[in-house]
Design a protein around this motif. Structure first.
Motif, PDB file in Angstrom:
ATOM      1  N   UNK A  75      70.427  41.701-155.719  1.00  0.00           N
ATOM      2  CA  UNK A  75      69.410  40.652-155.698  1.00  0.00           C
ATOM      3  C   UNK A  75      69.476  39.842-154.402  1.00  0.00           C
ATOM      4  N   UNK A  76      70.696  39.537-153.978  1.00  0.00           N
ATOM      5  CA  UNK A  76      70.829  38.807-152.706  1.00  0.00           C
ATOM      6  C   UNK A  76      70.277  39.629-151.546  1.00  0.00           C
ATOM      7  N   UNK A  77      70.567  40.923-151.567  1.00  0.00           N
ATOM      8  CA  UNK A  77      70.036  41.790-150.522  1.00  0.00           C
ATOM      9  C   UNK A  77      68.510  41.777-150.551  1.00  0.00           C
ATOM     10  N   UNK A  78      67.952  41.878-151.769  1.00  0.00           N
ATOM     11  CA  UNK A  78      66.495  41.925-151.901  1.00  0.00           C
ATOM     12  C   UNK A  78      65.871  40.635-151.369  1.00  0.00           C
ATOM     13  N   UNK A  79      66.472  39.498-151.711  1.00  0.00           N
ATOM     14  CA  UNK A  79      65.953  38.223-151.208  1.00  0.00           C
ATOM     15  C   UNK A  79      65.991  38.219-149.681  1.00  0.00           C
ATOM     16  N   UNK A  80      67.088  38.737-149.127  1.00  0.00           N
ATOM     17  CA  UNK A  80      67.219  38.796-147.673  1.00  0.00           C
ATOM     18  C   UNK A  80      66.130  39.644-147.031  1.00  0.00           C
ATOM     19  N   UNK A  81      65.881  40.824-147.596  1.00  0.00           N
ATOM     20  CA  UNK A  81      64.834  41.689-147.030  1.00  0.00           C
ATOM     21  C   UNK A  81      63.460  41.043-147.174  1.00  0.00           C
ATOM     22  N   UNK A  82      63.219  40.438-148.318  1.00  0.00           N
ATOM     23  CA  UNK A  82      61.920  39.818-148.563  1.00  0.00           C
ATOM     24  C   UNK A  82      61.670  38.664-147.590  1.00  0.00           C
ATOM     25  N   UNK A  83      62.715  37.871-147.340  1.00  0.00           N
ATOM     26  CA  UNK A  83      62.561  36.680-146.503  1.00  0.00           C
ATOM     27  C   UNK A  83      62.644  36.956-145.015  1.00  0.00           C
ATOM     28  N   UNK A  84      63.075  38.149-144.638  1.00  0.00           N
ATOM     29  CA  UNK A  84      63.312  38.452-143.232  1.00  0.00           C
ATOM     30  C   UNK A  84      62.034  38.282-142.401  1.00  0.00           C
ATOM     31  N   UNK A  85      62.102  37.409-141.424  1.00  0.00           N
ATOM     32  CA  UNK A  85      60.931  37.276-140.560  1.00  0.00           C
ATOM     33  C   UNK A  85      61.260  37.561-139.109  1.00  0.00           C
ATOM     34  N   UNK A  86      62.536  37.327-138.711  1.00  0.00           N
ATOM     35  CA  UNK A  86      62.848  37.589-137.313  1.00  0.00           C
ATOM     36  C   UNK A  86      62.930  39.087-137.029  1.00  0.00           C
ATOM     37  N   UNK A  87      63.470  39.859-137.965  1.00  0.00           N
ATOM     38  CA  UNK A  87      63.556  41.305-137.784  1.00  0.00           C
ATOM     39  C   UNK A  87      62.199  41.907-137.429  1.00  0.00           C
ATOM     40  N   UNK A  88      61.192  41.683-138.272  1.00  0.00           N
ATOM     41  CA  UNK A  88      59.860  42.213-137.943  1.00  0.00           C
ATOM     42  C   UNK A  88      59.320  41.674-136.617  1.00  0.00           C
TER      43      UNK A  88
END
Lengths: 330, 299
Positions: free
Chosen positions: B209-222
């Protein structure tokens, strides 16, 4: 990093394998080939993680050599020219770098003074709440912002404090001139500190609450019998009980002195300009990825990494001097 | 109020009325500080243009509910696509990351297995040093992953911290169970699948779940890796849409339709990107403090 909040380290148990069961030999006497035959599935399991770490942590770590090169992407690392410490000399002569450096330290100082004590105080406060239902509900509410992205947080702040936000509309309706909160370079560092508090102070209470819970209740009882009031109990029992964790968190924060909310600042940098908002991480990003000064940007990043490592080791040493465990035990 | 004394130890004494009142006020204030902005955002997203205009940009309690903003968001092809992209990155990224993490956690969990010490050190060292943004970017570029979704998933997929957390749980499984399984002739893969994963399901779920939140919230990567705006996920689109007020390119105009209030559309965007977090939140709170604490790093 031994955060020994609740020591659940399992006792070392001797592992048995079919080979072991037959021979009863201790591990080191099992010949290599037999160990290989026994353990190779485990090695296959570790392989994906090792490959990813190799490709995206270890090799890039070596890739930092371009800090000493005039790196041209077209030529690659092999054919780019070595320039020694030229990138660093150029960096130290660059006013933009010193501006970013100074901004970073200012933000860190503000966070240490304004942000760092908040989770500790909140934890003490929450701990004094007796009804577990109320306590649980409050915890769930104040942990929530931690899970929101910075884009959402900044949008929420915009909605509350922006030019057409709730606060300014209220001020205007009451005949008071509106405040420029979201795009004022003067107060920008305070703004991002408060955004950080709103997002993460609640979440930060977890570790301090655990520290308080680990304090032996009989100490409170003894103090109360000796006539200590609630403040004295806090000062002489709660605070000393929390001290190791407070010191640990402080060391971790100090070691991260040069890292200050990169995504958060990047999102709002345009509103106030680089003069107030450029920090080391954004400096690296704009210099390197945006402007293509690969060598100089890598030099700045490498410098930051090395200084951070030194800081964390120094802070830890200092903690040992004070008689605390720090991150690792001496 | 009598219930509140239930758990109070005798030595603590009764709190003064002043203390009780200020404590209650403190709780209300803390919760209000978090909840109020959300209330404003949800209300504004549901309000009509006239009401927003009348109030000057926001609504606290809408008198008239309108779903026009949400209709508009799901009409805009770019927004709809960005939601699908974000969901895709989150699902694939979490699965990939979790697979690597669980495999490595089990592979490193047995003390004394071949190369275990060396490999564990290899993993733990990454907690101390980060390679820095530029070298990682150049690596991603050299591998031809620029402008692909893999750049968002693979480079950050393995975190030593997550491996250590799950490894800790695996090591707390009673050793006799492994012995029994091995005596019965189970292979390592079978032990992993039928013993380790079922028994450490809770911790795996939390890390996932923590990983999923991280991927969902990622904005700098994109922002860093995706040069093609058509590939932008939700967070990045939200940035240009809400923070940079770039509405015209995102919302499709249908002739003759009333243009929905810009403020409402922006706030609807914020609501939509928050909903997955809120859905996952009960699961996160259930396990997070446990996961945080027992996961405390063990070398």
């Amino acid at each position: 990093m031994a955060i020994d909040v609740k020591s659940t380290a399992p006792a070392p148990v001797r592992r048995l394998s079919r080979k072991d069961l037959q021979s009863g030999e201790p591990d080191r006497k099992v010949p290599f080939l037999a160990r290989w035959r026994r353990d190779y599935p485990l090695l296959i399991m570790v392989a994906p993680a090792v490959i990813v770490l190799m490709l995206f942590t270890y090799i890039p770590l070596l890739g930092n050599v371009i800090a000493f090169m005039d790196y041209v992407p077209f030529l690659g690392i092999r054919d780019s020219e070595w320039v020694g410490f030229d990138n660093f000399t150029a960096l130290f002569a660059d006013a933009g770098f010193w501006n970013a450096f100074s901004n970073t330290l200012q933000v860190t100082a503000l966070q240490l003074i304004l942000f760092f004590p908040v989770p500790i105080m909140l934890a003490v406060f929450l701990n004094s709440v007796m009804r577990s239902g109320v306590k649980k509900f409050t915890q769930s509410v104040i942990y929530l912002p931690h899970f929101l992205s910075w884009v959402i947080i900044v949008a929420l702040f915009q909605q509350m404090f922006g030019g057409a936000g709730v606060v300014n509309r209220f001020l205007i309706n009451n005949g008071i001139s509106p405040l420029d909160i979201m795009s004022n370079p003067e107060t920008f560092k305070l703004l991002i500190t408060f955004q950080g508090i709103w997002k993460d102070a609640g979440w930060g209470t977890i570790i301090f609450l655990a520290a308080i819970a680990a304090i032996d209740a009989s100490q409170y009882e003894a103090a109360a019998i000796d006539g200590a009031g609630s403040f004295k109990r806090f000062w002489h029992v709660t605070l000393p009980g929390m001290r190791p964790i407070i010191v640990l968190m402080l060391i971790l924060r100090l070691g991260d002195s040069l890292t200050v909310g990169f995504e958060q600042i990047l999102l709002q940098r345009d509103a106030v300009g680089p003069g107030a908002a450029e920090v080391l991480d954004t400096f690296v990003y704009f210099n390197g990825v945006v402007d293509g000064n690969w060598g100089a940007a890598t030099a700045a990043g490498l410098l930051k990494g090395v200084v951070s490592l030194v800081l964390v080791l120094a802070a830890n040493k200092f903690a040992h001097k004070l008689g605390e465990d720090g991150i690792y035990k001496s | 109020m009598s219930r509140s004394t239930e758990t109070r130890p005798a030595w603590m004494g009764k709190p003064t009325p002043f203390a009780s009142v200020s404590r209650a006020l403190g709780i209300v204030l803390m919760c209000a500080l978090v909840i109020f902005p959300f209330l404003v955002v949800v209300s504004t997203s549901l309000a009509t243009q006239t009401e927003i205009d009348r109030n000057g940009g926001y609504v606290i309690i809408p008198t008239e509910i309108s779903f026009e903003a949400y209709r508009q968001i799901f009409n805009g092809t770019q927004v709809t696509r960005s939601i699908i992209i974000s969901v895709g990155i989150t699902v694939v990224g979490t699965l990939f990351s979790l697979t690597c993490t669980v495999l490595a956690a089990y592979g490193l969990s047995r003390k004394g297995s071949l190369f275990q010490k060396g490999l564990l050190t290899f993993v733990l060292i990454t907690l101390l040093f980060g390679p820095g943004m530029i070298p990682v970017y150049l690596m991603v570029k050299n591998m031809g992953m620029l402008n692909t979704y893999w750049a968002l998933i693979i480079p950050g997929a393995v975190s030593a911290f997550n491996i250590i957390i799950i490894r800790g749980f695996i090591q707390s499984i009673p050793q006799e169970m492994f012995e029994a399984a091995r005596i019965d002739g189970a292979s390592e893969w079978r032990v992993l699948w039928q013993l380790v994963i079922p028994l450490s399901r809770a911790s795996i779920a939390v890390v996932g779940l923590f990983l999923a939140v991280g991927y969902w919230n990622n904005y700098f990567g994109p922002l860093l890796y995706l040069t093609d705006t058509d590939k932008w996920p939700l967070q990045l689109l939200m940035r240009s849409f809400v923070l940079q007020n770039n509405i015209s390119s995102t919302a499709q105009q249908i002739p003759g339709m009333v243009r929905p209030p810009q403020q409402a559309v922006q706030m609807a965007f914020v609501v939509i990107s928050t909903i997955p977090i809120l859905l996952a939140y009960p699961f996160l709170t259930k396990h997070m403090s446990k996961g945080m604490l027992t996961g405390a790093v063990k070398g």
